[in-house]
Scaffold this motif. Structure first.
Motif, PDB file in Angstrom:
ATOM      1  N   MET A   1      18.763  76.882 -43.041  1.00  0.00           N
ATOM      2  CA  MET A   1      17.335  76.662 -43.086  1.00  0.00           C
ATOM      3  C   MET A   1      16.670  78.004 -43.341  1.00  0.00           C
ATOM      4  O   MET A   1      16.941  78.983 -42.655  1.00  0.00           O
ATOM      5  CB  MET A   1      16.870  76.070 -41.763  1.00  0.00           C
TER       6      MET A   1
ATOM      7  N   ALA B   1      16.014  74.050 -47.302  1.00  0.00           N
ATOM      8  CA  ALA B   1      16.957  73.554 -46.303  1.00  0.00           C
ATOM      9  C   ALA B   1      18.234  73.120 -47.012  1.00  0.00           C
ATOM     10  O   ALA B   1      18.196  72.372 -47.990  1.00  0.00           O
ATOM     11  CB  ALA B   1      16.372  72.395 -45.515  1.00  0.00           C
ATOM     12  N   ASP B   2      19.343  73.629 -46.546  1.00  0.00           N
ATOM     13  CA  ASP B   2      20.662  73.272 -47.060  1.00  0.00           C
ATOM     14  C   ASP B   2      21.456  72.717 -45.897  1.00  0.00           C
ATOM     15  O   ASP B   2      21.346  73.223 -44.781  1.00  0.00           O
ATOM     16  CB  ASP B   2      21.385  74.516 -47.593  1.00  0.00           C
ATOM     17  N   TRP B   3      22.261  71.694 -46.168  1.00  0.00           N
ATOM     18  CA  TRP B   3      23.106  71.174 -45.091  1.00  0.00           C
ATOM     19  C   TRP B   3      24.441  70.720 -45.637  1.00  0.00           C
ATOM     20  O   TRP B   3      24.612  70.472 -46.816  1.00  0.00           O
ATOM     21  CB  TRP B   3      22.409  70.055 -44.319  1.00  0.00           C
ATOM     22  N   TRP B   4      25.374  70.645 -44.717  1.00  0.00           N
ATOM     23  CA  TRP B   4      26.747  70.241 -45.002  1.00  0.00           C
ATOM     24  C   TRP B   4      27.133  69.307 -43.878  1.00  0.00           C
ATOM     25  O   TRP B   4      27.425  69.731 -42.772  1.00  0.00           O
ATOM     26  CB  TRP B   4      27.642  71.472 -45.039  1.00  0.00           C
ATOM     27  N   ALA B   5      27.055  68.026 -44.132  1.00  0.00           N
ATOM     28  CA  ALA B   5      27.359  67.050 -43.096  1.00  0.00           C
ATOM     29  C   ALA B   5      27.652  65.700 -43.739  1.00  0.00           C
ATOM     30  O   ALA B   5      27.157  65.395 -44.813  1.00  0.00           O
ATOM     31  CB  ALA B   5      26.200  66.910 -42.120  1.00  0.00           C
TER      32      ALA B   5
ATOM     33  N   LEU C   1      24.729  62.287 -41.461  1.00  0.00           N
ATOM     34  CA  LEU C   1      23.278  62.381 -41.427  1.00  0.00           C
ATOM     35  C   LEU C   1      22.714  61.014 -41.048  1.00  0.00           C
ATOM     36  O   LEU C   1      22.965  60.031 -41.741  1.00  0.00           O
ATOM     37  CB  LEU C   1      22.763  62.822 -42.806  1.00  0.00           C
TER      38      LEU C   1
ATOM     39  N   PRO D   1      19.516  60.541 -47.023  1.00  0.00           N
ATOM     40  CA  PRO D   1      19.032  61.796 -47.610  1.00  0.00           C
ATOM     41  C   PRO D   1      18.022  61.592 -48.740  1.00  0.00           C
ATOM     42  O   PRO D   1      17.220  62.474 -49.007  1.00  0.00           O
ATOM     43  CB  PRO D   1      20.289  62.477 -48.149  1.00  0.00           C
TER      44      PRO D   1
ATOM     45  N   ASP E   1      21.798  68.888 -50.287  1.00  0.00           N
ATOM     46  CA  ASP E   1      22.914  68.300 -49.544  1.00  0.00           C
ATOM     47  C   ASP E   1      24.189  68.766 -50.227  1.00  0.00           C
ATOM     48  O   ASP E   1      24.457  68.408 -51.374  1.00  0.00           O
ATOM     49  CB  ASP E   1      22.805  66.774 -49.579  1.00  0.00           C
ATOM     50  N   HIS E   2      24.976  69.576 -49.538  1.00  0.00           N
ATOM     51  CA  HIS E   2      26.199  70.124 -50.113  1.00  0.00           C
ATOM     52  C   HIS E   2      27.400  69.212 -49.904  1.00  0.00           C
ATOM     53  O   HIS E   2      28.513  69.571 -50.284  1.00  0.00           O
ATOM     54  CB  HIS E   2      26.480  71.520 -49.535  1.00  0.00           C
TER      55      HIS E   2
ATOM     56  N   TYR F   1      32.301  72.722 -48.555  1.00  0.00           N
ATOM     57  CA  TYR F   1      32.281  73.751 -47.514  1.00  0.00           C
ATOM     58  C   TYR F   1      32.075  75.144 -48.098  1.00  0.00           C
ATOM     59  O   TYR F   1      31.340  75.960 -47.546  1.00  0.00           O
ATOM     60  CB  TYR F   1      33.584  73.688 -46.715  1.00  0.00           C
TER      61      TYR F   1
ATOM     62  N   VAL G   1      28.456  76.158 -48.633  1.00  0.00           N
ATOM     63  CA  VAL G   1      27.755  76.458 -47.382  1.00  0.00           C
ATOM     64  C   VAL G   1      28.233  77.791 -46.819  1.00  0.00           C
ATOM     65  O   VAL G   1      27.434  78.597 -46.357  1.00  0.00           O
ATOM     66  CB  VAL G   1      27.938  75.321 -46.363  1.00  0.00           C
TER      67      VAL G   1
END
Length: 60
Positions: A1, A8-12, A15, A19, A33-34, A38, A41
């Motif tokens: 973030m 905002a970037d996320w790896w999940a 969620l 998204p 959204d990555h 991995y 990120v």
């Protein structure tokens, strides 16, 4: 973030919100959204990335 850059970037994979709804909830932000990438990120976070693989303690 990165709040000042409004990014905002996320790896999940878990969620709780679809998204595709996020741009309407975060107007003016760059949202990425990555997925399972991995390495993307890790490159963003750098050496501060910490993954804790210790098993959780049971609450019993």
């Amino acid at each position: 973030m990165d709040a000042p850059a409004r990014r905002a970037d996320w790896w999940a994979t878990d969620l709780p919100l679809d998204p595709r709804r996020l741009p309407a909830l975060w107007p003016g932000w760059i949202l990425t959204d990555h997925g399972d990438a991995y390495e993307e990120v890790a490159a963003l976070i750098g050496p501060a990335l910490l993954l804790d693989f210790r098993p959780r303690r049971s609450s019993q």
